[in-house]
Design a protein around this motif. Structure first.
Motif, PDB file in Angstrom:
ATOM      1  N   ASN A   1       1.104  -1.466  -0.358  1.00 35.01           N
ATOM      2  CA  ASN A   1       0.051   0.157   0.227  1.00 35.01           C
ATOM      3  C   ASN A   1       0.743   1.024  -0.300  1.00 35.01           C
ATOM      4  O   ASN A   1       1.052   1.562   0.854  1.00 35.01           O
ATOM      5  CB  ASN A   1      -0.792   0.271   1.009  1.00 35.01           C
ATOM      6  CG  ASN A   1      -1.891  -1.532   0.820  1.00 35.01           C
ATOM      7  OD1 ASN A   1      -2.928  -1.300  -0.013  1.00 35.01           O
ATOM      8  ND2 ASN A   1      -2.265  -1.611   2.250  1.00 35.01           N
ATOM      9  N   ALA A   2       1.778   2.184  -1.073  1.00 39.19           N
ATOM     10  CA  ALA A   2       2.410   2.361  -1.418  1.00 39.19           C
ATOM     11  C   ALA A   2       1.987   3.557  -2.195  1.00 39.19           C
ATOM     12  O   ALA A   2       1.114   3.164  -3.803  1.00 39.19           O
ATOM     13  CB  ALA A   2       3.574   1.928  -1.651  1.00 39.19           C
ATOM     14  N   ASP A   3       2.010   5.467  -2.300  1.00 44.13           N
ATOM     15  CA  ASP A   3       2.208   5.593  -2.878  1.00 44.13           C
ATOM     16  C   ASP A   3       3.694   6.371  -3.863  1.00 44.13           C
ATOM     17  O   ASP A   3       4.011   7.084  -2.155  1.00 44.13           O
ATOM     18  CB  ASP A   3       0.977   6.401  -3.690  1.00 44.13           C
ATOM     19  CG  ASP A   3       0.831   7.231  -5.066  1.00 44.13           C
ATOM     20  OD1 ASP A   3       1.399   7.129  -5.336  1.00 44.13           O
ATOM     21  OD2 ASP A   3      -0.969   7.257  -4.980  1.00 44.13           O
TER      22      ASP A   3
ATOM     23  N   LEU B   1       2.647   2.874   3.248  1.00 45.04           N
ATOM     24  CA  LEU B   1       4.338   3.883   2.318  1.00 45.04           C
ATOM     25  C   LEU B   1       3.967   5.260   1.639  1.00 45.04           C
ATOM     26  O   LEU B   1       3.337   4.657   0.914  1.00 45.04           O
ATOM     27  CB  LEU B   1       5.664   2.940   2.006  1.00 45.04           C
ATOM     28  CG  LEU B   1       5.113   1.788   2.952  1.00 45.04           C
ATOM     29  CD1 LEU B   1       6.221   0.683   2.478  1.00 45.04           C
ATOM     30  CD2 LEU B   1       6.503   2.135   4.586  1.00 45.04           C
ATOM     31  N   LEU B   2       4.486   5.826   1.868  1.00 44.23           N
ATOM     32  CA  LEU B   2       4.373   7.499   1.251  1.00 44.23           C
ATOM     33  C   LEU B   2       5.922   7.593   1.134  1.00 44.23           C
ATOM     34  O   LEU B   2       7.034   7.767   1.513  1.00 44.23           O
ATOM     35  CB  LEU B   2       4.199   8.726   1.743  1.00 44.23           C
ATOM     36  CG  LEU B   2       4.649   9.994   1.139  1.00 44.23           C
ATOM     37  CD1 LEU B   2       3.028   9.341  -0.276  1.00 44.23           C
ATOM     38  CD2 LEU B   2       3.068  10.774   1.500  1.00 44.23           C
ATOM     39  N   VAL B   3       6.672   8.141  -0.562  1.00 42.94           N
ATOM     40  CA  VAL B   3       7.027   7.508  -1.026  1.00 42.94           C
ATOM     41  C   VAL B   3       7.644   9.193  -1.369  1.00 42.94           C
ATOM     42  O   VAL B   3       6.896   9.868  -2.434  1.00 42.94           O
ATOM     43  CB  VAL B   3       8.262   6.749  -1.924  1.00 42.94           C
ATOM     44  CG1 VAL B   3       9.471   6.490  -2.107  1.00 42.94           C
ATOM     45  CG2 VAL B   3       7.588   5.225  -1.892  1.00 42.94           C
ATOM     46  N   ALA B   4       8.807   9.609  -1.138  1.00 42.38           N
ATOM     47  CA  ALA B   4       9.025  11.388  -1.604  1.00 42.38           C
ATOM     48  C   ALA B   4      10.217  11.849  -1.296  1.00 42.38           C
ATOM     49  O   ALA B   4      11.152  11.126  -0.999  1.00 42.38           O
ATOM     50  CB  ALA B   4       8.141  11.973  -0.417  1.00 42.38           C
ATOM     51  N   THR B   5       9.865  12.996  -1.958  1.00 43.03           N
ATOM     52  CA  THR B   5      11.733  13.841  -1.874  1.00 43.03           C
ATOM     53  C   THR B   5      11.382  14.592  -0.974  1.00 43.03           C
ATOM     54  O   THR B   5      10.517  14.647  -0.312  1.00 43.03           O
ATOM     55  CB  THR B   5      11.525  14.307  -3.576  1.00 43.03           C
ATOM     56  OG1 THR B   5      10.376  15.309  -3.606  1.00 43.03           O
ATOM     57  CG2 THR B   5      11.448  13.939  -4.558  1.00 43.03           C
ATOM     58  N   ASP B   6      12.632  15.340  -0.817  1.00 42.94           N
ATOM     59  CA  ASP B   6      12.282  15.974   0.541  1.00 42.94           C
ATOM     60  C   ASP B   6      11.714  17.177   0.646  1.00 42.94           C
ATOM     61  O   ASP B   6      10.761  17.860   1.207  1.00 42.94           O
ATOM     62  CB  ASP B   6      13.644  16.914   0.689  1.00 42.94           C
ATOM     63  CG  ASP B   6      14.988  15.681   1.278  1.00 42.94           C
ATOM     64  OD1 ASP B   6      14.543  14.961   2.634  1.00 42.94           O
ATOM     65  OD2 ASP B   6      16.046  14.691   0.477  1.00 42.94           O
TER      66      ASP B   6
END
Length: 638
Positions: free
Chosen positions: A268-270, A295-300
């Motif tokens: 369960n991610a984006d 899970l959230l995948v992100a840049t700073d």
């Protein structure tokens, strides 16, 4: 014991925060609230995100706001739309029993006319992002001449996002008699400059030390090969079935790739990055806040200003460049007194960075082993059992189906029934992690704790490479990527491992130039390496490799087979290592080639190509003689 009652808050505010579950003030609230209620001097407060800063400045400001006065009495500046909305919601909750007190949020990504109408109706407190506040000031929809309080929340983030000029302009438009409150997690020199320029004898409040992490965050790192980072990430997620966290990547592309892999593998991610529209960003954040996403995948940049409660983990898929960014990342977990974990997945060459972070944030990192398949299966099994034990049964709705279910399963014993229900979910982990390899790497020989050991280890590796090259069992390759493509030794080795799908290849000497590179591999693997780089892209363009001759014209092993070869002295030659054209490292050389910044691959020794003038030129007799002399004496340059 200090309580909210004892520090002088009004009954209306005490009633509102009591309903929110506020028990006792946090350290930053304990120091800030009494000072703001009793003094009108400026404040510089250093405290981590999630330590209760909003209530620290919000509660005393709300209590002292005069609802009978017209005009804006307080302006709160913050870096992002998300934080702006969060502060506004908090202010509205704190002032629930203060009738007719108006708080207006102004931020980008929303129709400006709607926000202008809200300002015209009257606002006692305005919360805004610097860019939208500037727009409102230019349109004369926002007048700051009447403000009593100016709050800079997450000031370091606003500077990181490039708002310094906007802040200077806004601050210059505010009255001299205002009370300025500056809140920041870190204290870079730019913050000190603003404090000296726009604040008078500011009272300093510090919860912890500069650029340090909170005590509620546990710092952990795992060491793997660069090519195994994603596999390690999956294992970390699997060993924590209830994980709720943010995965930080360096670039938008990496963010998209990691998120896509996770979603494809059933997590369960984006992703959250700069290419998303505001509507897409809001949709992702909405799902993440209600925990539809784990899970959230992100840049700073994309994650700046996010205010999400109850994060269990922050994962550094790639390490940040400096400790201040690391402090901000790790500060998103372990908030409001809860425990959290900051995880870093590093490769062998990044162990020294962990030591640097330890010194700068004054916290010790724990080295953990990437869990193996058996450990993950055990964890998932008991998590499944716990879920089954705690699941709520709707007796009324399920009752009519039970007779048929009982009849269907009556042939199974109690033990068989339990085994089969558990296996429905558990089998996929058993299958996936069957014979799973160990991903951990040994750091001691690479100097994880001692820079001297790291240098010695590097010298040993160089010596080993020279020795292997001298053994004449290596094939040399040319690659059309170099330093300008952000290629370094670690990345090149990682590419070779990834493309060949093995880490068993012995790699010899590596030379990385600005625009191209040379590397050596065990001659027995040369053909596989050559075939593995047929459809590889890097930074939007194709990666090309070719067999190459060393400078002395002799082979280095088998040479990777026949066909067209590249000589280090010259360009392409279908027969043997010739000296015509090619890459000449800034020298006109023999035949065509680089002439200063120019280049070419002319087969005519009397011709050259000037890239700047975009035309061929004839070489003079002197040039030809010079070229012949250079070739004769073998004074060639890479």
């Amino acid at each position: 014991m200090i309580t909210f009652e004892s520090i002088g808050l009004s009954p209306a505010i005490l009633k509102a925060i009591g309903e929110l579950g506020f028990d006792k003030p946090t350290p930053v609230q304990e120091q800030t609230i009494p000072h703001l209620l009793e003094n009108d001097g400026d404040i510089v407060a250093l405290a981590q995100t999630g330590t209760g800063k909003t209530a620290a400045f919000g509660l005393p400001i709300l209590q002292q706001t005069d609802i009978n006065l017209k005009g804006v009495q307080c302006i709160v500046l913050c870096p992002t739309r998300e934080l702006c909305l969060q502060i506004t919601r908090d202010f509205e909750k704190y002032s629930k029993y203060q009738q007719q007190l108006n708080v207006v949020a102004i931020y980008g990504g929303d129709p400006i006319e709607k926000q202008m109408r809200a300002l015209r109706k009257g606002a006692h407190i305005v919360v805004g992002t610097p860019g939208r506040v500037m727009d409102m000031m230019r349109r004369r929809a926002l007048d700051l001449s009447t403000i009593r309080w100016l709050v800079l929340d997450e000031a370091d983030e606003m500077l990181n996002m490039g708002f310094k000029e906007d802040l200077d302009t806004i601050l210059s438009e505010t009255p001299d008699g205002r009370q300025t409150l500056l809140f920041s997690a870190t204290m870079p020199k730019e913050i000190s400059i603003i404090a000296k320029k726009y604040m008078k004898d500011a009272h300093e409040i510090s919860v912890g030390h500069k650029n340090t992490s909170t005590d509620t965050v546990h710092h952990v790192y795992y060491a793997v090969h660069a090519s195994d980072k994603y596999h390690a990430l999956k294992r970390i997620a699997d060993i924590h079935p209830s994980i709720y966290g943010i995965i930080f990547c360096r670039t938008r592309k990496e963010t998209q790739e990691v998120a896509a892999k996770l979603m494809n593998d059933g997590y369960n991610a984006d992703s959250l990055h700069g290419d998303l529209s505001q509507a897409q960003r809001d949709t992702v954040m909405s799902k993440f806040r209600i925990k539809n996403l784990q899970l959230l995948v992100a840049t700073d940049v994309a994650a700046r200003g996010l205010d999400v409660s109850d994060l269990t983990h922050v994962i550094n898929y790639t390490l940040p460049d400096d400790s201040e960014v690391y402090v901000h990342r790790s500060g998103r977990t372990g908030r409001a007194g809860k425990k959290g974990t900051s995880i870093s997945i590093i490769n062998m060459r990044e162990s020294g960075r962990i030591r640097d972070f330890e010194k700068k944030i004054t916290k010790q990192f724990e080295r953990r082993q990437v869990p193996n398949g058996a450990e993950i299966c055990e964890k998932q099994l008991f998590n499944l059992v716990d879920k089954m034990e705690k699941v709520e049964v709707n007796e009324q709705h399920i009752e009519s189906f039970l007779p048929a279910v009982y009849k269907k399963l009556e042939v199974l014993s109690r033990e068989d029934l339990i085994k089969r229900f558990v296996s429905v979910e558990f089998n996929r982990f058993l299958t996936y992690y069957k014979n799973a390899p160990d991903l951990n790497v040994e750091l001691s020989s690479r100097g994880s704790r001692d820079q001297r050991d790291q240098r010695d280890s590097g010298d040993r590796r160089k010596s080993e490479r020279r020795q292997r090259t001298d053994d004449n069992n290596f094939s040399r390759f040319f690659m059309n990527k170099g330093k300008k493509d952000n290629l370094n030794t670690a990345r090149l080795i990682g590419m070779i491992n990834d493309q060949t799908k093995t880490r068993d290849i012995s790699i010899g000497k590596i030379e990385i130039m600005d625009n191209f590179s040379f590397f050596e591999v065990d001659a027995s693997w040369a053909e596989r390496v050559m075939n593995s780089f047929t459809n590889v892209n890097m930074n939007g363009s194709q990666v090309m490799i070719e067999p190459s001759q060393p400078k002395d014209g002799g082979g280095s092993g088998s040479g990777g087979g026949g066909g067209r070869q590249r000589s280090d002295r010259g360009g392409y030659n279908r027969d043997s290592g010739g000296d015509r054209g090619g890459y000449r490292g800034g020298s006109s050389g023999s035949g065509g080639g680089y002439k200063g910044r120019s280049s070419g691959t002319s087969r005519d020794e009397g011709k050259g190509y000037d890239r700047d003038k975009k035309k061929s030129y004839s070489k003079s007799s002197a040039d030809k003689a010079k070229s012949n002399k250079v070739r004769k004496n073998k004074k060639f340059h890479d």
